[in-house]
Design a protein around this motif. Structure first.
Motif, PDB file in Angstrom:
ATOM      1  N   UNK A   1      15.722  12.595  -2.566  1.00 51.46           N
ATOM      2  CA  UNK A   1      14.550  12.081  -3.247  1.00 51.46           C
ATOM      3  C   UNK A   1      13.294  12.421  -2.465  1.00 51.46           C
ATOM      4  N   UNK A   2      12.129  12.322  -3.138  1.00 51.02           N
ATOM      5  CA  UNK A   2      10.866  12.695  -2.508  1.00 51.02           C
ATOM      6  C   UNK A   2      10.470  11.717  -1.408  1.00 51.02           C
ATOM      7  N   UNK A   3      10.882  10.484  -1.502  1.00 46.62           N
ATOM      8  CA  UNK A   3      10.467   9.476  -0.537  1.00 46.62           C
ATOM      9  C   UNK A   3      11.246   9.628   0.767  1.00 46.62           C
ATOM     10  N   UNK A   4      10.526   9.573   1.885  1.00 51.43           N
ATOM     11  CA  UNK A   4      11.184   9.630   3.180  1.00 51.43           C
ATOM     12  C   UNK A   4      11.944   8.335   3.411  1.00 51.43           C
TER      13      UNK A   4
ATOM     14  N   UNK B   1      -0.991  12.161   6.906  1.00 58.78           N
ATOM     15  CA  UNK B   1      -1.531  12.205   5.550  1.00 58.78           C
ATOM     16  C   UNK B   1      -2.843  12.988   5.595  1.00 58.78           C
ATOM     17  N   UNK B   2      -3.600  12.962   4.515  1.00 61.44           N
ATOM     18  CA  UNK B   2      -4.791  13.805   4.416  1.00 61.44           C
ATOM     19  C   UNK B   2      -6.057  13.155   4.964  1.00 61.44           C
TER      20      UNK B   2
ATOM     21  N   UNK C   1       0.337  15.493  -4.584  1.00 56.36           N
ATOM     22  CA  UNK C   1      -0.375  14.830  -5.676  1.00 56.36           C
ATOM     23  C   UNK C   1      -0.953  13.490  -5.244  1.00 56.36           C
ATOM     24  N   UNK C   2      -0.484  12.966  -4.123  1.00 57.83           N
ATOM     25  CA  UNK C   2      -0.968  11.694  -3.589  1.00 57.83           C
ATOM     26  C   UNK C   2      -1.159  11.859  -2.070  1.00 57.83           C
TER      27      UNK C   2
ATOM     28  N   UNK D   1       3.092  10.508   5.932  1.00 58.84           N
ATOM     29  CA  UNK D   1       3.066  10.197   7.365  1.00 58.84           C
ATOM     30  C   UNK D   1       4.506  10.057   7.834  1.00 58.84           C
ATOM     31  N   UNK D   2       5.064  11.147   8.306  1.00 61.04           N
ATOM     32  CA  UNK D   2       6.493  11.165   8.576  1.00 61.04           C
ATOM     33  C   UNK D   2       6.838  12.062   9.760  1.00 61.04           C
TER      34      UNK D   2
END
Length: 222
Positions: free
Chosen positions: A27-30, A151-152, A199-200, A207-208
């Motif tokens: 899945x996309x979530x860490x 993150x950005x 996209x977010x 942050x991983x």
């Protein structure tokens, strides 16, 4: 009454499916720091078992059918072992990312104290699970990439430096607390250049810390 029971049953099924999806590494979530276990990390990083040769056509990893590519990857991995995080060039960082795409890997949501590379107290269990996993007989002896991502928020230079310091912090903890050889851990920082969820860009999932098994212990050169 039957409608209420039906809705409750449906809610329970949805809840179970949600839990199952959260535990899936695809899945996309860490994987959240308070959820990950040693066994999950070992399974995610273990090299896939080689399938026996058959007469029919089968899909196998490119490196298995291209000895030259495998040898080139091995030589490259040897050149980056024992290197400091900041010594890696942009080209080398991109080559690591390219090779890592097809390697066993896991994303861990490891948080740090604000504006620092100090591992947060709530994330220590995840880092400890990682340390135990990397010393597991199924993984011990491989060369691992420890990649920091942000993150950005903030500028590129700031995020690049922060991701490098945080990757170094994880490596230092693993070598100090679990006796893992520093040459078996290659740290790299990507800042905000490789968002997990473009996209977010401000999402926590970006942050991983990503850990990649670059070489199986059977083929790793010491």
């Amino acid at each position: 009454m039957s409608k209420i029971s039906g809705r409750r049953g449906l809610a329970a099924i949805v809840s179970l499916l949600t839990i199952g999806a959260a535990l899936s590494f695809g899945m996309a979530k860490a994987v959240a720091a308070d959820d990950v276990t040693e066994d999950q990390i070992v399974k995610a990083l273990a090299p896939p078992a080689k399938k026996p040769l058959t007469r029919g056509l089968s899909v196998v990893p490119q490196t298995e059918t291209n000895p030259a590519a495998t040898a080139a990857e091995g030589r490259f991995v040897q050149t980056i072992r024992n290197r400091t995080t900041r010594s890696l060039s942009v080209t080398e960082r991109e080559e690591i990312a390219t090779i890592a795409k097809d390697k066993p890997n896991i994303d861990l949501e490891i948080t740090f104290d604000y504006n620092s590379a100090d591992i947060s107290a709530k994330s220590l269990p995840a880092v400890q699970a990682l340390g135990r996993a990397l010393t597991n007989p199924d993984l011990k002896g491989s060369t691992f990439i420890v990649a920091g991502h942000t993150d950005a928020a903030g500028g590129e230079a700031y995020n690049q430096d922060l991701s490098e310091r945080r990757a170094d912090s994880i490596k230092r903890y693993l070598t100090d607390k679990f006796g893992i050889a520093g040459t078996d851990l290659v740290t790299v920082g990507y800042g905000k250049s490789k968002l997990k969820d473009p996209s977010n860009p401000m999402a926590e999932v970006n942050r991983r810390v990503q850990v990649v098994n670059m070489a199986n212990k059977a083929t790793a050169s010491k």
